[in-house]
Design a protein around this motif. Structure first.
Motif, PDB file in Angstrom:
ATOM      1  N   PHE A 208     -23.590 -31.824 -26.200  1.00  0.00           N
ATOM      2  CA  PHE A 208     -22.407 -32.752 -26.142  1.00  0.00           C
ATOM      3  C   PHE A 208     -21.146 -32.113 -25.636  1.00  0.00           C
ATOM      4  N   ILE A 209     -20.616 -32.410 -24.483  1.00  0.00           N
ATOM      5  CA  ILE A 209     -19.355 -31.798 -24.081  1.00  0.00           C
ATOM      6  C   ILE A 209     -18.215 -33.065 -24.073  1.00  0.00           C
ATOM      7  N   HIS A 210     -17.045 -32.759 -24.496  1.00  0.00           N
ATOM      8  CA  HIS A 210     -16.065 -33.528 -24.746  1.00  0.00           C
ATOM      9  C   HIS A 210     -14.875 -32.918 -23.526  1.00  0.00           C
ATOM     10  N   LEU A 211     -14.652 -34.083 -22.758  1.00  0.00           N
ATOM     11  CA  LEU A 211     -13.305 -33.717 -21.932  1.00  0.00           C
ATOM     12  C   LEU A 211     -12.378 -34.760 -22.038  1.00  0.00           C
ATOM     13  N   GLY A 212     -11.096 -34.293 -22.189  1.00  0.00           N
ATOM     14  CA  GLY A 212      -9.777 -34.903 -22.745  1.00  0.00           C
ATOM     15  C   GLY A 212      -8.780 -34.098 -22.170  1.00  0.00           C
ATOM     16  N   GLY A 213      -7.908 -33.988 -23.253  1.00  0.00           N
ATOM     17  CA  GLY A 213      -6.804 -32.964 -22.989  1.00  0.00           C
ATOM     18  C   GLY A 213      -7.190 -31.550 -23.127  1.00  0.00           C
ATOM     19  N   GLY A 214      -8.263 -31.327 -23.712  1.00  0.00           N
ATOM     20  CA  GLY A 214      -9.108 -30.046 -23.562  1.00  0.00           C
ATOM     21  C   GLY A 214     -10.338 -30.318 -23.305  1.00  0.00           C
ATOM     22  N   VAL A 215     -11.412 -29.090 -23.188  1.00  0.00           N
ATOM     23  CA  VAL A 215     -12.734 -29.249 -22.990  1.00  0.00           C
ATOM     24  C   VAL A 215     -13.341 -28.591 -24.236  1.00  0.00           C
ATOM     25  N   GLY A 216     -14.364 -29.091 -24.928  1.00  0.00           N
ATOM     26  CA  GLY A 216     -15.233 -28.589 -25.978  1.00  0.00           C
ATOM     27  C   GLY A 216     -16.641 -28.894 -25.826  1.00  0.00           C
ATOM     28  N   ALA A 217     -17.677 -28.139 -26.802  1.00  0.00           N
ATOM     29  CA  ALA A 217     -18.812 -28.739 -26.669  1.00  0.00           C
ATOM     30  C   ALA A 217     -19.284 -28.454 -28.014  1.00  0.00           C
ATOM     31  N   ALA A 218     -20.537 -29.182 -28.509  1.00  0.00           N
ATOM     32  CA  ALA A 218     -21.292 -28.948 -29.554  1.00  0.00           C
ATOM     33  C   ALA A 218     -22.806 -29.295 -29.219  1.00  0.00           C
ATOM     34  N   VAL A 219     -23.506 -28.701 -30.013  1.00  0.00           N
ATOM     35  CA  VAL A 219     -25.073 -28.645 -29.931  1.00  0.00           C
ATOM     36  C   VAL A 219     -25.656 -29.361 -31.171  1.00  0.00           C
ATOM     37  N   THR A 220     -26.386 -30.109 -31.147  1.00  0.00           N
ATOM     38  CA  THR A 220     -27.206 -30.719 -32.101  1.00  0.00           C
ATOM     39  C   THR A 220     -28.772 -30.491 -31.954  1.00  0.00           C
ATOM     40  N   LEU A 221     -29.450 -30.280 -32.902  1.00  0.00           N
ATOM     41  CA  LEU A 221     -30.825 -30.084 -32.962  1.00  0.00           C
ATOM     42  C   LEU A 221     -31.599 -30.929 -33.721  1.00  0.00           C
ATOM     43  N   ASP A 222     -32.215 -31.796 -33.508  1.00  0.00           N
ATOM     44  CA  ASP A 222     -33.002 -33.008 -34.312  1.00  0.00           C
ATOM     45  C   ASP A 222     -31.992 -33.625 -35.092  1.00  0.00           C
ATOM     46  N   GLY A 223     -30.737 -33.961 -34.311  1.00  0.00           N
ATOM     47  CA  GLY A 223     -29.975 -34.730 -35.124  1.00  0.00           C
ATOM     48  C   GLY A 223     -28.963 -33.906 -35.763  1.00  0.00           C
ATOM     49  N   GLU A 224     -29.236 -32.528 -36.349  1.00  0.00           N
ATOM     50  CA  GLU A 224     -28.335 -31.956 -37.038  1.00  0.00           C
ATOM     51  C   GLU A 224     -27.350 -31.262 -36.137  1.00  0.00           C
ATOM     52  N   LEU A 225     -26.097 -30.888 -36.554  1.00  0.00           N
ATOM     53  CA  LEU A 225     -25.316 -30.011 -36.048  1.00  0.00           C
ATOM     54  C   LEU A 225     -25.685 -28.633 -36.206  1.00  0.00           C
ATOM     55  N   ALA A 226     -25.863 -27.737 -34.774  1.00  0.00           N
ATOM     56  CA  ALA A 226     -26.134 -26.376 -34.769  1.00  0.00           C
ATOM     57  C   ALA A 226     -24.856 -25.542 -34.612  1.00  0.00           C
TER      58      ALA A 226
END
Length: 399
Positions: A208-226
């Protein structure tokens, strides 16, 4: 709290674990789950299942409903989530404004408020807004999820470039005001949690990559945050992806950072602000410099291609205000990732699900932290269709 430490195999911890199992079954199938169904699904005796249900009813977590369809004997009574008492408070903090939502246990947003402030008045304004909520809803507050840009260990803000906070024990401060447990969560992590929760049975890695005033990312594995071991996973905004004369100066002082090319301010111009609503962002996108949009898409695609090759995710999801850039920007990113790289496969890229409310991810994180359960996708979307979801202005300050 049902999600207390169960590391010791005591009778109390076994009881809590069984209560969580029973409660999750009701959350998964509200209105159709029964005591007999809980006993069958858990392997517990009918007497134990009834005892668990009685405790959950007493704690105002579930309620009895209609009688289930007859299967030949006495008709069982169905069970549902009790949405009449406990509330989860969500606070979404941005540099110049905050969004407050009060969410019932069935996922419904009962009320939202917006607080605006200047940088100098931010702390005081947030404290006053939460004091007002605590005074109005008091003992009904089960937990609070505080969503913010920056890194956090759940208790303190380790670093937030946007908020100019570092080492701030925010959870402890807000707990004194609310008299309820507070969980801090990175804004991109919250979005990723909500996105994963829209599937009944999410599987594999999702980027998951968020683009707004900044840029950040997150990874989930089988629905759980990693998350990473140092609470820094997904901090990709200031990794250099553009070099040479094309590298622009970033606000961090370096040149060529992903954020310097792909953040919305870089693509849409200095008029962009995270405080803008969707129509305002779309209006900026219409008159944006096409070259800047191309540069942003190209820089983002480089990050997507590399991370995709590393993780082999099922898909890449772009969220945040960037979803208002429309199909042309998304097509640009897709085209830039379509070149063949031996040994890799093309990863689907899409925008985030528009049905997810702003408060959903932080509310889900707070719910899981407090009770150890998760909403089903319909409950997670409940806030978006709530009749009470119109923001109510709170204290207003001039930025």
């Amino acid at each position: 709290m049902l999600n207390a430490d169960d590391s010791l195999d005591t009778q109390a911890s076994v009881r809590r674990a069984n209560l969580r199992r029973a409660l999750q079954l009701v959350f998964r199938n509200p209105g159709t789950q029964t005591r007999a169904g809980i006993a069958r699904s858990t392997g517990l005796t009918a007497a134990t299942a009834s005892s668990l249900v009685a405790e959950l009813i007493e704690d105002r977590l579930i309620v009895e409903g209609e009688q289930a369809a007859s299967t030949g004997g006495k008709r069982a009574t169905t069970l549902s989530v009790d949405a009449s008492h406990h509330l989860i408070l969500v606070l979404v903090i941005q540099p110049l404004h905050a969004h407050i939502a009060l969410v019932a246990l069935d996922g419904t947003e009962l009320e939202t408020r917006r607080v605006t402030y200047s940088v100098e008045e931010r702390d005081r304004s947030l404290d006053e807004a939460l004091t007002a909520v605590a005074g109005e809803f008091g003992a009904r507050l089960l937990a609070a999820g505080v969503q913010l840009p920056g890194t956090t260990d759940g208790r303190s803000v380790l670093e937030s470039v946007q908020l100019k906070w570092e080492g701030v024990p925010l959870a402890e401060r807000f707990e004194r005001i609310l008299d309820a447990p507070v969980l801090l969560i990175n804004d991109v992590d919250a979005e990723a949690i909500a996105e994963a929760g829209m599937e009944e049975s999410p599987s594999g890695y999702r980027l998951f990559i968020h683009l707004g005033g900044g840029v950040g990312a997150a990874v989930t594995l089988d629905g759980e945050l990693a998350p990473g071991p140092r609470d820094r996973a997904g901090e990709i905004g200031h990794v250099q992806v553009v070099f040479g004369e094309a590298a622009r100066l970033c606000r961090c002082g370096q040149r060529g950072c992903l954020e310097s090319a792909a953040a919305l301010g870089a693509m849409l111009g200095d008029d962009f602000s995270d405080a803008m609503d969707a129509p305002e962002i779309r209006a900026l996108a219409v008159k944006a410099d096409e070259e800047h949009l191309d540069e942003g898409a190209r820089a983002l695609a480089r990050a997507v291609k590399l991370i995709g090759a590393l993780l082999d995710p099922t898909e890449v999801v772009i969220g945040g205000p960037a979803t208002e850039l429309g199909p042309r920007f998304l097509d640009r990113v897709r085209r830039e990732t379509e070149y063949p790289a031996r040994g890799t496969t093309q990863v689907p890229v899409r925008y985030a699900d528009p049905r997810v409310s702003l408060a959903a991810g932080a509310a889900q994180a707070a719910l899981t932290s407090a009770l150890g359960v998760r909403w089903n996708p319909l409950q997670l979307r409940a806030a978006s269709t709530s009749a009470a979801s119109t923001p109510r202005p709170d204290r207003q300050h001039t930025a």
